[in-house]
Design a protein around this motif. Structure first.
Motif, mmCIF file in Angstrom:
data_model
loop_
_atom_site.group_PDB
_atom_site.id
_atom_site.type_symbol
_atom_site.label_atom_id
_atom_site.label_comp_id
_atom_site.label_asym_id
_atom_site.label_seq_id
_atom_site.Cartn_x
_atom_site.Cartn_y
_atom_site.Cartn_z
ATOM 1 N N SER A 175 1.438 -0.931 -41.271
ATOM 2 C CA SER A 175 -0.005 -1.118 -41.083
ATOM 3 C C SER A 175 -0.615 -1.779 -42.307
ATOM 4 O O SER A 175 -0.180 -1.524 -43.440
ATOM 5 C CB SER A 175 -0.704 0.230 -40.877
ATOM 6 O OG SER A 175 -0.128 0.965 -39.814
ATOM 7 N N GLN A 234 -4.853 -2.891 -33.344
ATOM 8 C CA GLN A 234 -5.218 -2.472 -34.701
ATOM 9 C C GLN A 234 -4.463 -3.251 -35.785
ATOM 10 O O GLN A 234 -4.451 -2.866 -36.944
ATOM 11 C CB GLN A 234 -4.945 -0.963 -34.872
ATOM 12 C CG GLN A 234 -5.744 -0.094 -33.914
ATOM 13 C CD GLN A 234 -5.346 1.373 -34.023
ATOM 14 O OE1 GLN A 234 -4.781 1.813 -35.022
ATOM 15 N NE2 GLN A 234 -5.658 2.141 -32.990
ATOM 16 N N GLU A 235 -3.815 -4.336 -35.385
ATOM 17 C CA GLU A 235 -3.065 -5.190 -36.315
ATOM 18 C C GLU A 235 -1.939 -4.431 -37.007
ATOM 19 O O GLU A 235 -1.604 -4.693 -38.166
ATOM 20 C CB GLU A 235 -4.005 -5.807 -37.367
ATOM 21 C CG GLU A 235 -5.103 -6.664 -36.765
ATOM 22 C CD GLU A 235 -6.056 -7.187 -37.818
ATOM 23 O OE1 GLU A 235 -5.974 -6.730 -38.987
ATOM 24 O OE2 GLU A 235 -6.884 -8.037 -37.480
ATOM 25 N N ARG A 236 -1.372 -3.474 -36.302
ATOM 26 C CA ARG A 236 -0.221 -2.737 -36.818
ATOM 27 C C ARG A 236 1.037 -3.210 -36.082
ATOM 28 O O ARG A 236 0.950 -3.746 -34.974
ATOM 29 C CB ARG A 236 -0.395 -1.238 -36.609
ATOM 30 C CG ARG A 236 -1.692 -0.650 -37.152
ATOM 31 C CD ARG A 236 -1.737 0.835 -36.838
ATOM 32 N NE ARG A 236 -3.058 1.417 -36.999
ATOM 33 C CZ ARG A 236 -3.509 1.977 -38.117
ATOM 34 N NH1 ARG A 236 -2.751 1.985 -39.193
ATOM 35 N NH2 ARG A 236 -4.711 2.505 -38.173
ATOM 36 N N GLU A 237 2.169 -2.988 -36.719
ATOM 37 C CA GLU A 237 3.432 -3.367 -36.085
ATOM 38 C C GLU A 237 4.279 -2.119 -35.875
ATOM 39 O O GLU A 237 4.506 -1.345 -36.819
ATOM 40 C CB GLU A 237 4.177 -4.374 -36.951
ATOM 41 C CG GLU A 237 5.402 -4.937 -36.267
ATOM 42 C CD GLU A 237 5.815 -6.295 -36.840
ATOM 43 O OE1 GLU A 237 6.861 -6.800 -36.403
ATOM 44 O OE2 GLU A 237 5.093 -6.808 -37.706
ATOM 45 N N ALA A 297 -1.281 -0.090 -31.295
ATOM 46 C CA ALA A 297 -1.024 -0.761 -32.569
ATOM 47 C C ALA A 297 -1.404 -2.231 -32.518
ATOM 48 O O ALA A 297 -1.920 -2.789 -33.494
ATOM 49 C CB ALA A 297 0.449 -0.622 -32.933
ATOM 50 N N MET A 311 -1.104 5.310 -39.466
ATOM 51 C CA MET A 311 -1.408 5.560 -38.058
ATOM 52 C C MET A 311 -0.917 6.946 -37.666
ATOM 53 O O MET A 311 0.199 7.343 -38.023
ATOM 54 C CB MET A 311 -0.729 4.513 -37.175
ATOM 55 C CG MET A 311 -1.114 4.582 -35.709
ATOM 56 S SD MET A 311 -0.368 3.209 -34.776
ATOM 57 C CE MET A 311 -1.230 3.406 -33.198
ATOM 58 N N ILE A 359 6.273 2.276 -38.382
ATOM 59 C CA ILE A 359 4.999 1.573 -38.198
ATOM 60 C C ILE A 359 4.606 0.950 -39.529
ATOM 61 O O ILE A 359 4.644 1.603 -40.572
ATOM 62 C CB ILE A 359 3.880 2.526 -37.729
ATOM 63 C CG1 ILE A 359 4.259 3.185 -36.400
ATOM 64 C CG2 ILE A 359 2.560 1.768 -37.581
ATOM 65 C CD1 ILE A 359 3.240 4.191 -35.890
ATOM 66 N N ARG A 407 6.727 -7.639 -43.803
ATOM 67 C CA ARG A 407 6.715 -7.694 -42.338
ATOM 68 C C ARG A 407 7.865 -8.551 -41.817
ATOM 69 O O ARG A 407 8.591 -8.161 -40.914
ATOM 70 C CB ARG A 407 5.378 -8.261 -41.847
ATOM 71 C CG ARG A 407 5.216 -8.211 -40.328
ATOM 72 C CD ARG A 407 4.047 -9.041 -39.848
ATOM 73 N NE ARG A 407 4.248 -10.460 -40.077
ATOM 74 C CZ ARG A 407 5.039 -11.228 -39.319
ATOM 75 N NH1 ARG A 407 5.712 -10.712 -38.308
ATOM 76 N NH2 ARG A 407 5.166 -12.525 -39.592
ATOM 77 N N ARG A 467 -6.209 -0.506 -43.126
ATOM 78 C CA ARG A 467 -6.241 0.291 -41.900
ATOM 79 C C ARG A 467 -5.811 1.726 -42.142
ATOM 80 O O ARG A 467 -6.161 2.635 -41.390
ATOM 81 C CB ARG A 467 -5.309 -0.323 -40.858
ATOM 82 C CG ARG A 467 -5.822 -1.603 -40.244
ATOM 83 C CD ARG A 467 -6.820 -1.305 -39.164
ATOM 84 N NE ARG A 467 -7.299 -2.499 -38.486
ATOM 85 C CZ ARG A 467 -8.233 -2.500 -37.568
ATOM 86 N NH1 ARG A 467 -8.826 -1.366 -37.239
ATOM 87 N NH2 ARG A 467 -8.616 -3.616 -36.994
ATOM 88 N N CYS A 493 0.763 -2.500 -47.676
ATOM 89 C CA CYS A 493 0.984 -1.978 -46.317
ATOM 90 C C CYS A 493 1.205 -0.475 -46.384
ATOM 91 O O CYS A 493 1.640 0.066 -47.400
ATOM 92 C CB CYS A 493 2.235 -2.598 -45.684
ATOM 93 S SG CYS A 493 2.244 -4.379 -45.565
ATOM 94 N N TRP A 494 0.917 0.172 -45.262
ATOM 95 C CA TRP A 494 1.375 1.544 -45.089
ATOM 96 C C TRP A 494 2.683 1.485 -44.296
ATOM 97 O O TRP A 494 2.725 0.925 -43.203
ATOM 98 C CB TRP A 494 0.355 2.384 -44.327
ATOM 99 C CG TRP A 494 -0.657 2.999 -45.238
ATOM 100 C CD1 TRP A 494 -1.883 2.518 -45.554
ATOM 101 C CD2 TRP A 494 -0.495 4.214 -45.973
ATOM 102 N NE1 TRP A 494 -2.513 3.348 -46.452
ATOM 103 C CE2 TRP A 494 -1.692 4.401 -46.722
ATOM 104 C CE3 TRP A 494 0.527 5.161 -46.084
ATOM 105 C CZ2 TRP A 494 -1.879 5.497 -47.552
ATOM 106 C CZ3 TRP A 494 0.329 6.256 -46.919
ATOM 107 C CH2 TRP A 494 -0.863 6.418 -47.644
#
Length: 372
Positions: free
Chosen positions: A10, A67-70, A64, A17, A8, A97, A14, A39-40
């Motif tokens: 993030s 929450q704008e996470r991938e 996700a 996650m 993930i 990303r 944020r 990023c996380w």
């Protein structure tokens, strides 16, 4: 045994996650849980198949998305191997990303972070071990428009490489010595005309070099010392790359279609193990316009790589070659690893790695020398 690798990415704002409790119980290993490049990055290994946890993965993706996470995942097996991803420059979340998305399409998943400092990031990738040159070219295409150097490389053991051989002009140094000499002597236009004919295929390298050198006849040899003193500059990261190579027990040499006066200076300045170039005939302090002995051309560069490797008790596969022009291609292709440095398109297309923006120390990062 089959497993699933989940990752993930993030936005830093944020935060990381959390996995649903039902999924968290399946985690065999938390490999990455770290903030990098805004990023996380989180990565887990789960000893179950994708099919067994498909509903959980689908739900996680839905959460996700809002929450704008991938979220990415891929099946793994015991046959999978580990490689290294290096990103050098432009520390932006978008770069990371794009890189991870592209690698996911190549069945490569992020693992633990090896190194993260400033604009330098290196992390482990898990997945199928296919031709890495193709992966690297796809990565570069995916990151077009971002000032960033990138490479996926094997995790070589220390001692795997024995020799680093680099071109001189526009590689180890930032200038073209014969052009600077011509400029100093007021001959740039004549020399440029010969160079243009060579690039158009009207002259081979040997003929081109001899014609350019003939233009220098009668000029004082002290002009070379002036160029070295006033105009010669190392490429960014040159000292760092040489130091990194030596720290790994790798011998370093420069090989050039230029002249020995310049390569000898570099050999002394950088404590290089080898230096090869063409010898200008100098009589009574003047350049005669002749080159002594055989010309160091593209074929000679590749042959020198071979001979040095044999002398070190190894072969070309355990050598690294760096260059920028077409006359570097034979040694770049012959070496175990060929690196194109701010190079012509034809060289970039055939090299294992490309350095398009950063200095020569980027090569040390690609090879894992800066993270050892």
């Amino acid at each position: 045994m089959s497993s699933t690798r989940l990752a993930i990415l993030s936005p830093a704002a944020r935060g990381p996650m959390s996995l649903p409790a039902s999924m968290g119980q399946l985690v065999a290993e938390v490999e990455s849980h770290q903030e990098v490049w805004g990023c996380w990055l989180q990565s887990w290994d789960m000893p179950v198949t994708v099919g067994e946890i498909a509903p959980f993965l689908d739900e996680l993706s839905r959460q996700a998305l809002h929450q704008e996470r991938e979220v990415i995942w891929a099946p793994m097996s015991s046959a999978e191997s580990a490689v290294r991803l290096v990103l050098h420059g432009a520390a932006r979340p978008e770069a990371l990303r794009r890189a991870l998305t592209t690698l996911h399409l190549q069945n490569l998943m992020p693992g633990r972070v090896l190194h993260c400092q400033g604009d330098d990031l290196a992390l482990i990738l898990h997945g199928s071990r296919g031709p890495l040159s193709a992966v690297n070219h796809r990565l570069i295409e995916a990151l077009e428009g971002i000032t960033l150097d990138v490479a996926v490389s094997p995790l070589w053991d220390k001692g795997h490489f024995r020799l680093l051989l680099t071109d001189m002009d526009s590689t180890l140094i930032s200038i073209e010595c014969i052009d600077e000499l011509a400029e100093h002597l007021g001959l740039r236009r004549q020399v440029a005309a010969i160079t243009e004919r060579s690039m158009a295929g009207e002259l081979d390298f040997q003929t081109s070099l001899r014609e350019r050198v003939r233009l220098l006849a009668g000029t004082p040899a002290s002009s070379i010392d002036t160029i070295i003193r006033e105009r010669l500059q190392l490429s960014p990261g040159a000292r760092e790359l040489v130091a990194a190579a030596k720290s790994q027990g790798v011998e370093v040499g420069v090989v050039s279609g230029g002249f020995t006066q310049f390569t000898r200076h570099l050999q002394e300045a950088l404590d290089l193990d080898y230096a090869f170039a063409n010898t200008l005939e100098i009589i009574h302090g003047q350049i005669t316009g002749q080159v002594l002995g055989d010309i160091v051309d593209a074929t000679a560069k590749a042959d020198i790589l071979d001979l040095l490797a044999i002398g070190l008790g190894t072969d070309a596969g355990h050598c690294i070659a760096i260059g920028d022009g077409a006359n570097d291609l034979p040694m770049i292709r012959k070496a175990g690893i060929g690196i194109a440095y701010h190079a012509k398109a034809v060289v970039r297309a055939q090299a294992d790695f490309q350095i398009r923006y950063g200095g020569l120390d980027t090569a040390a990062a690609y090879l894992g020398w800066s993270t050892a």
